[in-house]
Each structure stands twice: as structure tokens, then as C-alpha cells.
Write a protein that holds these residues in place. Structure first.
Motif, PDB file in Angstrom:
ATOM      1  N   LEU A   1      16.864  -3.301  -9.306  1.00 43.36           N
ATOM      2  CA  LEU A   1      17.321  -4.151 -10.414  1.00 43.36           C
ATOM      3  C   LEU A   1      18.725  -4.642 -10.186  1.00 43.36           C
ATOM      4  O   LEU A   1      19.564  -4.091  -9.683  1.00 43.36           O
TER       5      LEU A   1
ATOM      6  N   SER B   1       4.194  -2.495  -0.592  1.00 45.40           N
ATOM      7  CA  SER B   1       3.851  -3.421  -1.675  1.00 45.40           C
ATOM      8  C   SER B   1       3.936  -2.755  -3.046  1.00 45.40           C
ATOM      9  O   SER B   1       4.112  -3.432  -4.047  1.00 45.40           O
ATOM     10  N   LYS B   2       3.827  -1.441  -3.093  1.00 46.21           N
ATOM     11  CA  LYS B   2       3.887  -0.731  -4.368  1.00 46.21           C
ATOM     12  C   LYS B   2       5.307  -0.353  -4.775  1.00 46.21           C
ATOM     13  O   LYS B   2       5.512   0.117  -5.882  1.00 46.21           O
ATOM     14  N   LYS B   3       6.270  -0.558  -3.866  1.00 46.54           N
ATOM     15  CA  LYS B   3       7.667  -0.251  -4.189  1.00 46.54           C
ATOM     16  C   LYS B   3       8.178  -1.209  -5.241  1.00 46.54           C
ATOM     17  O   LYS B   3       7.894  -2.397  -5.198  1.00 46.54           O
ATOM     18  N   LYS B   4       8.953  -0.682  -6.168  1.00 49.95           N
ATOM     19  CA  LYS B   4       9.571  -1.530  -7.178  1.00 49.95           C
ATOM     20  C   LYS B   4      10.864  -2.117  -6.610  1.00 49.95           C
ATOM     21  O   LYS B   4      11.627  -1.408  -5.973  1.00 49.95           O
ATOM     22  N   PRO B   5      11.101  -3.398  -6.828  1.00 42.11           N
ATOM     23  CA  PRO B   5      12.352  -3.987  -6.327  1.00 42.11           C
ATOM     24  C   PRO B   5      13.551  -3.449  -7.104  1.00 42.11           C
ATOM     25  O   PRO B   5      13.426  -3.107  -8.290  1.00 42.11           O
TER      26      PRO B   5
END
Length: 58
Positions: free
Chosen positions: A58, A52-56
Motif C-alpha cells: 500500500l 499472483s496471490k501476493k497483495k501489492p
């Protein structure tokens, strides 16, 4: 580790079935697999937190 973070539900269900099935499969030594299964389920919650803390991308 990235594979485990992406597939955290698999880790949860493996731990769940080990904890539940330890009575059937391991007989007299059911406490040790039960503890291992519960620890795997807690580890999967940690993996869900990391996911959940991973950045998607770009």
C-alpha cells in the motif's frame, strides 16, 4: 523463497534449458536431467501462482 517467487521466469527457463539440453550434455543419462528440468518448470508455475496471490504494498 521470496527471491524465487519474484524471479519465477528464471526458474522456468533454467528448467526448460535443462530439459531440452539434457540430450546434448548428458548423453546416456538423459532421462534424469529431463525429469529434473520438467519438475523445475512445474515448480515455476507454482511460484507464478504464489506471485499472483501476493497483495501489492500500500
Amino acid at each position: 523463497m521470496e527471491y524465487l517467487v519474484r524471479n519465477n521466469m528464471g526458474v522456468f527457463f533454467i528448467g526448460f534449458f535443462i530439459a531440452i539440453g539434457s540430450d546434448i550434455f548428458f548423453g546416456d543419462y538423459e532421462l534424469i536431467p529431463t525429469i529434473i528440468g520438467v519438475l523445475l518448470m512445474f515448480f515455476s508455475f507454482y511460484l507464478m501462482n504464489l506471485n499472483s496471490k501476493k497483495k501489492p504494498p500500500l
